[in-house]
Design an enzyme around this catalytic site. Structure first.
Site, PDB file in Angstrom:
ATOM      1  N   HIS A 204       0.687  -1.197   0.035  1.00  0.00           N
ATOM      2  CA  HIS A 204      -0.023   0.081   0.079  1.00  0.00           C
ATOM      3  C   HIS A 204       0.939   1.310   0.020  1.00  0.00           C
ATOM      4  O   HIS A 204       1.324   1.634   1.168  1.00  0.00           O
ATOM      5  CB  HIS A 204      -0.721  -0.071   1.290  1.00  0.00           C
ATOM      6  CG  HIS A 204      -1.929   1.261   1.306  1.00  0.00           C
ATOM      7  ND1 HIS A 204      -3.237   0.808   1.446  1.00  0.00           N
ATOM      8  CD2 HIS A 204      -1.759   2.485   1.553  1.00  0.00           C
ATOM      9  CE1 HIS A 204      -3.788   2.203   1.617  1.00  0.00           C
ATOM     10  NE2 HIS A 204      -2.921   3.020   1.657  1.00  0.00           N
ATOM     11  N   HIS A 206       2.119   5.198  -1.243  1.00  0.00           N
ATOM     12  CA  HIS A 206       1.693   6.493  -1.507  1.00  0.00           C
ATOM     13  C   HIS A 206       2.693   6.940  -2.451  1.00  0.00           C
ATOM     14  O   HIS A 206       3.823   6.863  -2.491  1.00  0.00           O
ATOM     15  CB  HIS A 206       1.417   7.445  -0.307  1.00  0.00           C
ATOM     16  CG  HIS A 206       0.055   6.835   0.507  1.00  0.00           C
ATOM     17  ND1 HIS A 206      -0.354   7.748   1.202  1.00  0.00           N
ATOM     18  CD2 HIS A 206      -0.491   5.910   0.388  1.00  0.00           C
ATOM     19  CE1 HIS A 206      -1.458   7.159   1.669  1.00  0.00           C
ATOM     20  NE2 HIS A 206      -1.561   5.954   1.059  1.00  0.00           N
ATOM     21  N   CYS A 237      -1.957  11.397   2.945  1.00  0.00           N
ATOM     22  CA  CYS A 237      -2.034  11.360   4.255  1.00  0.00           C
ATOM     23  C   CYS A 237      -2.027  12.750   4.685  1.00  0.00           C
ATOM     24  O   CYS A 237      -1.217  13.568   4.485  1.00  0.00           O
ATOM     25  CB  CYS A 237      -0.696  10.398   4.799  1.00  0.00           C
ATOM     26  SG  CYS A 237      -0.694  10.585   6.317  1.00  0.00           S
TER      27      CYS A 237
END
Lengths: 296, 296
Positions: A204, A206, A237
């Site tokens: 996962h 970013h 985030c």
């Protein structure tokens, strides 16, 4: 042809950081379009307090309205037993729990230490297990922490192993702040895979520093076969300055197809969905969506 | 620590597609900032006709004004003997020539076939060689052509081998339209390396489909040690619909440093340069530049 499973996290991880409220009907249409494009794992919402994440306040209404047809997986994020109960009432058939490999991040993000977060999840995972509800465990800060900086791969492995031991079927390793690079990503995943089988790991990542696709390629070379992504690169985030969002699902799928993997995803339909939600939210399109835009 | 050489192409490949004229003084300041950030190979301009590329009309003035200090390399693009003569008059010490692995692209881009382009370059490279002027050869469409689609790696290898045989010291392999994916990029480079030593190859990848960093990582794993990039992601190919530009030098350097390579580049100074030129041109910053922006 080898398969890579793409877990679409846009409706939850993406939308939760959107500054303006997104109507439930828009979320439902987004999920329906993603499913129609061939995505089979879609994280639709989180059963967290609307006080902390107002964007997810419609979780019960949204989940109840989702038609959970066979073959579709809709894991919802739950922070505790109360969240689990509400999710089950609303019809959840899969859940996800969330902790981090960084003590400081966990404290600031969910207001307790790693150990306490795991202790809190133990009865959640147990109760889910008793009802045959699969649980996905997130480990954030797997490649760095906004407060602590570098995070040792062994620290990630420890948390992943404990989540697996508690009963998580899958562990998603998050580069929450997007600072990782490919060698580091690969080393982290290989260290974790010494404790939890590679087949149970997901990446996962970013794209805050532009590294997400390179990092995903590196861990796919290492054997990872589950990848989280967010259509149109929705989200990011809130703790990472200038966070530019999750990696765009359409760019991941394009790469995977180019590498010869089957994803089950219809890329043109996905790109059209990315364009649709981007226009709805006033977000710029991903590079790929721009490149594949119809001629004027 | 192993070294990767970064060739900055922003002032030429980047600016040549900018819609509004960029003042010579701005170009000179950009080049000076890039050099101050540690870049030692900077492509400053092209000696092409101002009729075709108005943005490079100031090539002679620009090159004459450049202080070519020892250790700095400023290869200028030349299309033919006339261009070479003008470049030499203006003080060029290194040049670059440009062809493609696609017959259709070459015809539309430089108005002749691949064979003819090579025949045209032979005396250019020969004359340069006689004056000890190093020549860089570009092979565009190395991972795909806007007219022909897929391009066979062997076709790229053939053109690269011929450029090398004509005397090009280095061959830069361009994914002009940015459609390549990592496995394809690696296979192409490895095929070319059967004809031209890996140490003489450079990767020049565009980020149009978001794949550039993943592709660069793949060819670096294969042994490539020279990478072209454009500060702030300036530029793009006018033939690729929605082209979103070259890969941003700052994102490449960040990845290379993360992989443990030495580039000689001061990343904060480079990011500051990217921000500076982006603001000048009204371009959005790269993801990395946004992530590293000073706090408000």
């Amino acid at each position: 042809m080898s398969r890579v499973r793409v877990v679409e996290v846009g409706p939850r991880d993406g939308l939760q950081n959107e500054p303006t409220a997104v109507a439930t009907a828009v979320k439902l249409e987004l999920i329906a379009r993603l499913a129609a494009a061939g995505l089979r794992w879609i994280e639709p919402t989180a059963f967290v307090s609307p006080r902390w994440v107002p964007q997810m306040a419609d979780h019960a209404e949204l989940l109840a309205a989702l038609e959970q047809t066979p073959g579709m997986h809709y894991p919802v994020l739950v922070p505790n037993l109360q969240g689990l109960e509400r999710a089950l009432e609303a019809g959840a058939r899969e859940i996800a729990v969330f902790t981090a490999a960084s003590e400081s991040f966990t404290r600031r993000n969910i207001n307790c230490g790693i150990d306490e977060s795991l202790a809190r999840f133990a009865p959640v995972i147990e109760r889910a297990g008793a009802r045959d509800i699969p649980v996905r465990g997130y480990v954030s800060c797997a490649l760095g922490c906004p407060y602590e900086g570098a995070i040792a791969p062994t620290a990630v492995a420890r948390v992943a192993e404990r989540l697996a031991a508690l009963g998580c079927a899958e562990i998603s390793l998050g580069d929450t702040i997007g600072t990782g690079t490919p060698g580091q990503a690969r080393a982290m995943v290989e260290t974790v895979a010494e404790r939890v089988p590679m087949a149970r790991l997901a990446a996962h990542f970013h794209d805050t520093y532009g590294q997400a696709l390179a990092n995903l390629h590196a861990v796919i070379e290492a054997g990872v076969r589950t990848v989280d992504a967010s259509v149109a690169g929705l989200g990011g985030c809130p703790y990472a300055r200038g966070a530019s969002g999750n990696v765009a699902t359409e760019e991941v799928v394009y790469m995977l197809h180019g590498l010869g993997f089957d994803t089950g995803v219809d890329l043109p339909a996905l790109v059209e969905t990315a364009r649709w939600i981007g226009e709805r939210l006033g977000r710029p399109p991903s590079r790929l969506a721009r490149a594949l835009a119809p001629a004027d």
